[in-house]
Design an enzyme around this catalytic site. Structure first.
Site, PDB file in Angstrom:
ATOM      1  N   HIS A 156     -15.560   2.293   7.931  1.00  0.00           N
ATOM      2  CA  HIS A 156     -14.102   2.215   7.861  1.00  0.00           C
ATOM      3  C   HIS A 156     -13.551   3.109   8.951  1.00  0.00           C
ATOM      4  O   HIS A 156     -13.647   4.337   8.868  1.00  0.00           O
ATOM      5  CB  HIS A 156     -13.667   2.698   6.461  1.00  0.00           C
ATOM      6  CG  HIS A 156     -12.214   2.554   6.183  1.00  0.00           C
ATOM      7  ND1 HIS A 156     -11.453   3.594   5.706  1.00  0.00           N
ATOM      8  CD2 HIS A 156     -11.381   1.496   6.273  1.00  0.00           C
ATOM      9  CE1 HIS A 156     -10.209   3.175   5.522  1.00  0.00           C
ATOM     10  NE2 HIS A 156     -10.135   1.914   5.858  1.00  0.00           N
ATOM     11  N   ASP A 198       0.868  -1.173   0.000  1.00  0.00           N
ATOM     12  CA  ASP A 198       0.000   0.000   0.000  1.00  0.00           C
ATOM     13  C   ASP A 198       0.911   1.231   0.000  1.00  0.00           C
ATOM     14  O   ASP A 198       1.305   1.715   1.043  1.00  0.00           O
ATOM     15  CB  ASP A 198      -0.916  -0.016   1.220  1.00  0.00           C
ATOM     16  CG  ASP A 198      -1.963   1.085   1.154  1.00  0.00           C
ATOM     17  OD1 ASP A 198      -2.187   1.617   0.050  1.00  0.00           O
ATOM     18  OD2 ASP A 198      -2.545   1.424   2.199  1.00  0.00           O
ATOM     19  N   HIS A 239      -6.523   0.154  10.699  1.00  0.00           N
ATOM     20  CA  HIS A 239      -7.950   0.422  10.525  1.00  0.00           C
ATOM     21  C   HIS A 239      -8.797  -0.766  10.965  1.00  0.00           C
ATOM     22  O   HIS A 239      -8.337  -1.896  11.014  1.00  0.00           O
ATOM     23  CB  HIS A 239      -8.245   0.741   9.056  1.00  0.00           C
ATOM     24  CG  HIS A 239      -7.488   1.930   8.535  1.00  0.00           C
ATOM     25  ND1 HIS A 239      -7.433   2.255   7.206  1.00  0.00           N
ATOM     26  CD2 HIS A 239      -6.757   2.874   9.174  1.00  0.00           C
ATOM     27  CE1 HIS A 239      -6.690   3.354   7.052  1.00  0.00           C
ATOM     28  NE2 HIS A 239      -6.265   3.741   8.229  1.00  0.00           N
TER      29      HIS A 239
END
Lengths: 63, 564
Positions: free
Chosen positions: B297, B150, B211
């Site tokens: 999220h 990422d 997260h």
């Protein structure tokens, strides 16, 4: 109905430990001996070049 | 089912859409009684959820290497770990501009990032004999997780689970995945070590996330959801903060604060995750039936090393979401949620008060008491009396009580308390301040994944930090998906039928028989479908005659969604 929706990992939920009773003499006192011995261990594990290491730990943007 | 029909104007979803609870049978009991006009995607602490970790990546002996290169090396190393054990992963390759959808990661080679720190973006890598070196950037693992590059971090996204204990177990499995990758690199001759940290900042203005994702009903008004969550997210750090040395985004002001992340948030509600970070993130990408569900999220959390803190973080949040969905959540409004988040974080004595719109001033602990008491009443009202829910409720209460009376007693459970005690002890012993480089080193080293260097690992090894499950349980989760979500079919298909998989994502599986011919596409919009129960027998022997046809039939059957 509890069996149906109490989670598929019921055998693991049973693994949840009972809350440990507070150590006699209070947690602060009991913790001190443990902390001392842990600090002894840390002195030998801590990266020796702390200043340089911390300075060099640079990350790029994340979420 | 004695479900009360939705009130007019507030149906359980857009017109003609079945309510979320009907897709969550097995989690929401059939005899549940919901308040009029309310819908829910969870019950007690039971809800589809999953965590993500962006790891800090550091190669002290290879300072020239780019972070994307190092992250790529980590992801590729894990592909090598799995395939060397005879397993398989589904991967997509670094895109050099041509279409290259899938890589069989077997035969992977180290990308030699030491020698070619900038080569990744230039042209395809080749080995010493001129053969192309495949680089995978995105893996779907046999446990149903995603492990990928990422931007500048390796990220592990855990498979979907249905309760906080499982969420914790598969999150911890991600730590073991990352550690295995790092060890694989360390074993390669001449390859500089790549160290991984489960923390959230370099203390030089950069933060990266840990997260959480929770499935909630689409019928819930988002403004209501955000408003109820803001005070909870400002306060819950007193339980699940990871602790941080330094105040401010660069940590320049000496001190210790409760949260790794607090100083990096600027907004209350918003879409961004990398700049002007909001306490409540509005990203709306459910990877599921979007008319029924929303994926909440959550980007505010710290990366927890502690199993207990991870479990409680997910459990408390699941209960608050249940209260919000069913309309029983305390209605609290902070005057300035961002300022409150930071002032609570900056005071490890927990005495700081924050202002509410109604004029009250409450501490973070006061706020958490209100949520906890409301959760206890909520659980009783709806009869959410299963053991997993009651365990969370009990631990939540006990933790708040100890934070008031004897916070040191939580050094065996909460990351920030453990870190604070450790670092305070070190300061006292050596007579140094919070700004001493060794204190910064300890903060960093707490999150070092290596068992011989990581301070959290040392606490666990010594028995000074509680664990909730034996290590074998975490190890099993490294190799096996959760049984009760679609992650089962994803992970087991990748693991057992890897040679037929040409694509895998959260809600899609693409298969070709031996990678050739007709494409079979399976779209799974219900997270509780394609479970071990539904796929029984399919993965017993991937080489048996007819096994691939049985897989296709079972995936097709699961796709029909008998729950709707």
């Amino acid at each position: 109905m509890s069996q149906q929706y109490s989670g598929s990992r019921s055998e693991r939920e049973e693994d949840l430990p009972e809350p440990a009773p507070a150590p006699a003499g209070g947690s602060a006192q009991a913790g001190t001996t443990d902390l001392d011995s842990l600090l002894d261990e840390i002195d030998s594990v801590l990266e020796t070049n702390a200043e340089e290491f911390v300075k060099g730990f640079v990350q790029k943007g994340g979420q | 089912m004695s479900h009360v029909p939705p009130a007019p104007g507030r149906p359980g979803g857009p017109s003609g859409v079945a309510p979320a609870w009907r897709g969550q049978r097995g989690l929401v009991p059939d005899d549940a009684v919901l308040p009029a006009g309310r819908d829910t995607a969870g019950w007690g602490v039971h809800r589809v959820m999953g965590m993500e970790t962006e790891f800090g990546v550091h190669a002290p002996d290879n300072p020239g290497a780019g972070h994307t290169v190092l992250s790529t090396e980590v992801v590729n190393a894990y592909a090598d770990v799995v395939t060397a054990e005879g397993g398989s992963v589904a991967g997509t390759e670094w895109d050099y501009g041509e279409e290259s959808p899938l890589v069989d990661a077997r035969g992977w080679q180290l990308p030699r990032s030491a020698a070619h720190p900038t080569q990744l973006t230039d042209r395809p890598l080749t080995d010493d004999d001129g053969n192309p070196v495949h680089l995978v950037m995105n893996l779907v693992l046999p446990n149903g997780a995603r492990f990928y590059v990422d931007h500048a971090h390796p990220e592990y996204s855990a498979p979907e689970t249905t309760n906080p204990l499982d969420a914790m177990v598969w999150d911890q499995a991600g730590d073991r995945v990352a550690l295995a990758a790092s060890r694989r690199i360390a074993q390669a001759p001449g390859e500089p070590q790549v160290l991984l940290y489960k923390n959230n900042t370099d203390n030089k203005s950069v933060s990266y996330g840990a997260h959480e994702n929770y499935l909630v009903t689409r019928a819930l008004d988002f403004d209501e959801l955000a408003a109820r969550l803001l005070p909870f997210f400002a306060a819950r750090q007193v339980v699940c903060g990871a602790g941080r040395v330094g105040i401010g985004t660069t940590g320049r002001t000496p001190g210790f604060q409760i949260s790794q992340r607090a100083d990096f948030f600027e907004e209350q509600v918003g879409l961004e995750t990398t700049i002007r970070r909001p306490i409540v993130n509005t990203r709306d990408e459910p990877h599921a039936d979007q008319e029924r569900y929303r994926r909440l999220h959550v980007i505010i959390g710290d990366a927890n090393l502690s199993q207990y803190a991870t479990w409680l973080r997910c459990g408390m949040t699941a209960l608050v979401l249940s209260m919000i969905e069913l309309g029983t959540c305390p209605v609290l409004e902070l005057r300035d949620p961002v300022e409150a988040l930071q002032s609570i974080s900056h005071d490890p004595t927990l005495g700081t008060t924050v202002g509410l719109v109604d004029g009250r001033r409450l501490t973070g602990l006061d706020l958490m008491d209100l949520y906890r008491d409301a959760a206890a009443a909520h659980v009783e009202r709806f009869g959410m009396t299963d053991p997993a829910t009651l365990d969370v409720l009990q631990a939540w209460g006990e933790t708040l009580e100890l934070l008031r009376t004897d916070p040191a007693a939580l050094a065996d459970r909460l990351d920030w308390v453990a870190k604070h005690q450790l670092l305070s002890g070190y300061r006292q012993r050596h007579g140094v301040g919070w700004d001493d480089p060794r204190i910064g080193m300890l903060d960093l080293q707490y999150a070092d994944l290596r068992p011989d260097k990581g301070l959290h690992a040392a606490l666990v090894r010594r028995g000074s930090m509680r664990t909730l499950v034996p290590e074998e349980t975490v190890q099993r989760a490294v190799h096996t998906p959760p049984e009760d979500t679609r992650a089962w079919a994803r992970g087991r298909t990748v693991g057992v039928f890897g040679q037929h998989v040409v694509g895998a994502s959260w809600d899609t599986l693409l298969l070709r028989r031996d990678g050739e011919g007709r494409l079979y596409r399976f779209h799974q919009r219900e997270p509780l479908s394609a479970t071990a129960q539904q796929m029984a027998g399919v993965y017993d022997d991937g080489a048996a005659p007819g096994s691939f046809d049985r897989l296709l039939a079972a995936l097709s059957g699961a796709q029909e969604d008998p729950r709707a």
